[in-house]
Design an enzyme around this catalytic site. Structure first.
Site, PDB file in Angstrom:
ATOM      1  N   ARG A  63      48.743   4.005  72.527  1.00 20.60           N
ATOM      2  CA  ARG A  63      48.278   5.388  72.596  1.00 20.60           C
ATOM      3  C   ARG A  63      48.481   6.660  71.714  1.00 20.60           C
ATOM      4  NH1 ARG A  63      47.937   8.484  76.403  1.00 20.60           N
ATOM      5  NH2 ARG A  63      48.484   6.972  78.180  1.00 20.60           N
ATOM      6  N   TYR A 114      22.363  16.127  64.537  1.00 17.59           N
ATOM      7  CA  TYR A 114      22.268  14.481  65.205  1.00 17.59           C
ATOM      8  C   TYR A 114      22.932  14.961  67.180  1.00 17.59           C
ATOM      9  CZ  TYR A 114      24.284  10.238  67.125  1.00 17.59           C
ATOM     10  OH  TYR A 114      24.678   9.085  67.754  1.00 17.59           O
ATOM     11  N   ASP A 188      29.770  18.229  59.924  1.00 17.84           N
ATOM     12  CA  ASP A 188      28.995  16.247  60.200  1.00 17.84           C
ATOM     13  C   ASP A 188      29.173  15.918  58.206  1.00 17.84           C
ATOM     14  OD1 ASP A 188      28.346  13.969  60.605  1.00 17.84           O
ATOM     15  OD2 ASP A 188      27.596  13.925  62.607  1.00 17.84           O
ATOM     16  N   LYS A 213      28.501   4.610  60.491  1.00 15.17           N
ATOM     17  CA  LYS A 213      27.682   4.213  59.621  1.00 15.17           C
ATOM     18  C   LYS A 213      28.223   4.027  57.950  1.00 15.17           C
ATOM     19  CE  LYS A 213      25.437   5.904  63.387  1.00 15.17           C
ATOM     20  NZ  LYS A 213      25.552   6.995  63.580  1.00 15.17           N
TER      21      LYS A 213
HETATM   22  C1  LIG Z   1      25.991   8.098  64.783  1.00  9.86           C
HETATM   23  C2  LIG Z   1      26.053   9.483  64.529  1.00  9.86           C
HETATM   24  C3  LIG Z   1      27.488  10.141  65.269  1.00  9.86           C
HETATM   25  C4  LIG Z   1      27.760   9.469  65.985  1.00  9.86           C
HETATM   26  O1  LIG Z   1      28.882   8.822  65.929  1.00  9.86           O
HETATM   27  P1  LIG Z   1      28.880   7.120  67.295  1.00  9.86           P
HETATM   28  O2  LIG Z   1      29.380   6.183  66.464  1.00  9.86           O
HETATM   29  O3  LIG Z   1      27.904   6.561  67.383  1.00  9.86           O
HETATM   30  O4  LIG Z   1      29.348   7.955  68.308  1.00  9.86           O
HETATM   31  C5  LIG Z   1      27.651  11.768  64.699  1.00  9.86           C
HETATM   32  N1  LIG Z   1      26.688  12.371  64.289  1.00  9.86           N
HETATM   33  C6  LIG Z   1      26.358  11.788  63.469  1.00  9.86           C
HETATM   34  C7  LIG Z   1      25.419  12.703  62.331  1.00  9.86           C
HETATM   35  C8  LIG Z   1      25.800  10.402  63.394  1.00  9.86           C
HETATM   36  O5  LIG Z   1      24.751   9.502  62.481  1.00  9.86           O
END
Ligand SMILES: *Cc1c(COP(=O)(O)O)cnc(C)c1O
Length: 394
Positions: A63, A114, A188, A213
């Protein structure tokens, strides 16, 4: 120079000179040595040998750290220009970032952030952990006013382009406004990726990613990351990850790094197709509005040109005829996949307001298109046929 003394690709001396396209390929590899592995292997160990007369040595426990995470972290750090920590998901990275401010801090967040970020903030607000305010990130003066109006510690949360309205925020101006108020500035950067913009260079304190993504790019991994230049913040998020336990799986880290190697190629193709589709969609009678920063009339166009190295692979359209017509388009496509998520090699289409948590500022008839790497003409043929059907129906 003997091979062993050659600078290791990915080492700080070399990474400074290399373009992001090259860094995506070379960063995060094991030191170069005769017979060494080219790729960091998947390291599956819940504990590490140590203790007694051996001392603690390396990582200690699964961890606390893992060589496969470290490889991905060094690649992401090189690309964003900071030090990275990976997490079990994008939301785990979001949560770690939100924990950087003390209880009862105010988090200012874009109206169109998001939806998972909105949801976790709503939960934290309900628990009295933070206060939440919403800002229009396309309006620096508005953000400045709201920053001035709040008491106590502030976290300014930024996204650009925003989800799914694809509005462009002036990250440098907003980061400066945030810092003038003493705010922690978090971006983000999931939609743009470090290939299109590097928020730390623009003044942000922290970058978060849904590695799920574009960075992984194959819709087969859920993973997150956080990047910063501050040793203090890095120590805080590392402690958060170790204690809250939202650690990545080694296999996921390996897959993400494997995917990252082709990010420049995938993104180049996908955003070229996205820009061309935006132009064609603009002419389609079933489309009332196209949102993509590449379009000269897009409100974010000039800013995106100045701030970004490309316009991204997401396009949003508003279908004439409302939500029912938009649903009909989603029902009619055969190549595009009706699904949530984005940034994979396959093109996805989704009516965002089908999610209960989607912000009200998002039009009911908005379809978000995540453009993949398929042949452009195949994508257009499928989408335009589905739109023709919707137009006939309307
Ligand atoms: C998908 C997404 C998240 C969250 O990511 P996960 O891997 O699904 O937890 C956060 N911010 C944005 C802009 C996203 O597209």
């Amino acid at each position: 120079m003997p091979a062993n003394d050659a600078p290791t690709p990915g080492s700080p001396d070399l990474t400074r000179e290399l373009s992001p396209e090259t860094l995506a390929v070379v960063a995060g590899r094991p030191p170069r040595a005769a017979g060494s592995e080219l790729n960091t292997p998947v390291s599956l160990s819940a504990t590490y040998v140590g203790g007694g007369s051996m001392g603690e040595g390396g990582l200690g426990y699964g961890r606390f750290g893992n060589p496969t995470w470290s490889a991905l972290e060094s690649a992401l750090g090189a690309l964003e220009g900071g030090s990275a920590r990976t997490f079990a998901s994008g939301m785990a990275a979001v949560a770690a970032a939100l924990h950087l401010v003390p209880a009862e801090a105010t988090v200012l967040v874009p109206h169109g952030a998001y939806n998972g970020t909105h949801a976790v903030l709503a939960l934290l607000a309900e628990q009295g952990r933070v206060r939440v305010g919403h800002v229009d990130v396309t309006d620096v003066a508005d953000v400045r006013e709201r920053l001035a109006a709040v008491d106590g510690p502030v976290l300014l949360w930024l996204e650009s382009p925003t989800n799914p309205l694809l509005e462009v925020a002036d990250l440098a101006a907003l980061a400066a406004a945030g810092h003038a108020r003493g705010a922690l500035v978090v971006v983000d950067n999931t939609f743009a990726t470090p290939l299109l913009q590097r928020p730390l260079d623009l003044g942000a304190d922290v970058v978060v990613h849904a590695v799920t993504k574009f960075l992984s790019g194959h819709s087969d991994v859920v993973l997150g990351a956080l990047v910063t230049r501050s040793e203090e913040l890095l120590a805080a998020v590392t402690r958060h990850r170790t204690l809250h336990g939202a650690i990545p799986g080694p296999m996921e880290a390996f897959l993400a790094l494997r995917g990252l190697r082709t990010l420049p190629l995938r993104l180049e193709r996908a955003q070229r197709s996205a820009a061309e589709l935006a132009l064609r969609l603009r002419e389609h009678p079933a489309v009332a509005r196209v949102r993509h920063p590449s379009l000269p009339e897009d409100p974010g166009h000039e800013l995106a040109r100045a701030q970004m190295r490309g316009f991204g692979a997401l396009v949003s359209i508003e279908v004439a005829g409302g939500a029912a017509a938009a649903d009909a388009v989603v029902d009619a496509v055969r190549l595009w996949v009706p699904a949530t998520s984005l940034g994979g090699v396959e093109s996805l289409i989704e009516r965002r307001r089908r999610h209960a948590g989607e912000p009200r500022v998002v039009p009911e008839e908005l379809l978000r298109l995540s453009v993949g790497v398929e042949d452009l003409e195949d994508l257009w043929a499928d989408l335009s046929r589905a739109l023709d059907a919707a137009a006939r129906r309307a």
